[in-house]
Design an enzyme around this catalytic site. Sequence first.
Site, short mmCIF file in Angstrom:
data_model
loop_
_atom_site.label_atom_id
_atom_site.label_comp_id
_atom_site.label_asym_id
_atom_site.label_seq_id
_atom_site.Cartn_x
_atom_site.Cartn_y
_atom_site.Cartn_z
N GLU A 270 0.82 -1.21 0.00
CA GLU A 270 0.00 0.00 0.00
C GLU A 270 0.86 1.27 0.00
OE1 GLU A 270 -3.04 -0.17 -0.53
OE2 GLU A 270 -3.59 -2.22 0.01
N HIS B 92 -0.96 -5.81 2.37
CA HIS B 92 -2.24 -6.51 2.42
C HIS B 92 -2.06 -7.93 1.87
CE1 HIS B 92 -5.53 -3.30 3.01
NE2 HIS B 92 -5.69 -4.23 3.91
N CYS C 272 -6.66 -1.04 8.42
CA CYS C 272 -5.35 -1.19 7.77
C CYS C 272 -4.86 0.15 7.24
CB CYS C 272 -5.41 -2.22 6.65
SG CYS C 272 -5.70 -3.89 7.29
N1 PCA Z 1 -7.78 -6.23 7.60
C1 PCA Z 1 -8.62 -5.05 7.76
C2 PCA Z 1 -8.42 -4.61 9.17
C3 PCA Z 1 -7.75 -5.74 9.88
C4 PCA Z 1 -7.31 -6.64 8.81
O1 PCA Z 1 -6.60 -7.65 8.95
C5 PCA Z 1 -8.32 -3.99 6.69
O2 PCA Z 1 -7.99 -4.36 5.56
O3 PCA Z 1 -8.46 -2.81 6.94
#
Ligand code: PCA
Length: 206
Positions: free
Chosen positions: A81, A164, A140
Amino acid sequence: MSQPTVLITAFEPFGEWRTNSSWQCLVNFTRDLPLEPKIVTRLYPVDFAAARTRLCRDLSAGYDVVLHLGQASGRATIDLEMFGLNIGGKPGDEQSNFRILESDGPAAYRSNLPLLDWAAKLRQRGIPAQVSYHAGTHLCNAMLYWTHYFAERDGYATRAAFVHVPLEPSQVVDAERSLASMPTSMPSTALRCIVNEIQAEASRLA
Ligand code: PCA
């Protein structure tokens, strides 16, 4: 900085999920830790207020690099990201999705780690990875935003990225829906490659 300090975080299960693929990735990664760099790991709850408090406290150690991991159901690639936006809330609730995270913060922060290089290196190793320009509006994104915000506010030279991770296959079996998944060994290898890159950069600069 011949041996950088690196904080790696992942999340607890949330919503419908009994596990969180980000934590499974981190646990797998720690089974064979590299000797360098110096790594500290943390597991955070999926709760905006609690995670913010924990993150703020953890960052006071002044890490050189922070890598946050999170689960992204529906994504088919490992996504690095680029941006953390000053916005957040629970998914599915449009009102709370448009809450400003920090009223005195900028609209967004951009990661200053070499994400494009890392993504290319991962793909060279046969790992589906890309740079993503939108981390969503759940926790996140907030973690990436807050890490930059606290570093700036409290004067740390910390660089940060958010990774991610797709669902892990057993989660898709449980969900009984057609969702993309990736065996844990793959994001774990990707994390290992990224950590090696961080160490290699530090060694070049030493
Ligand atoms: N994924 C969520 C929040 C916690 C996680 O593991 C996200 O993509 O924001």
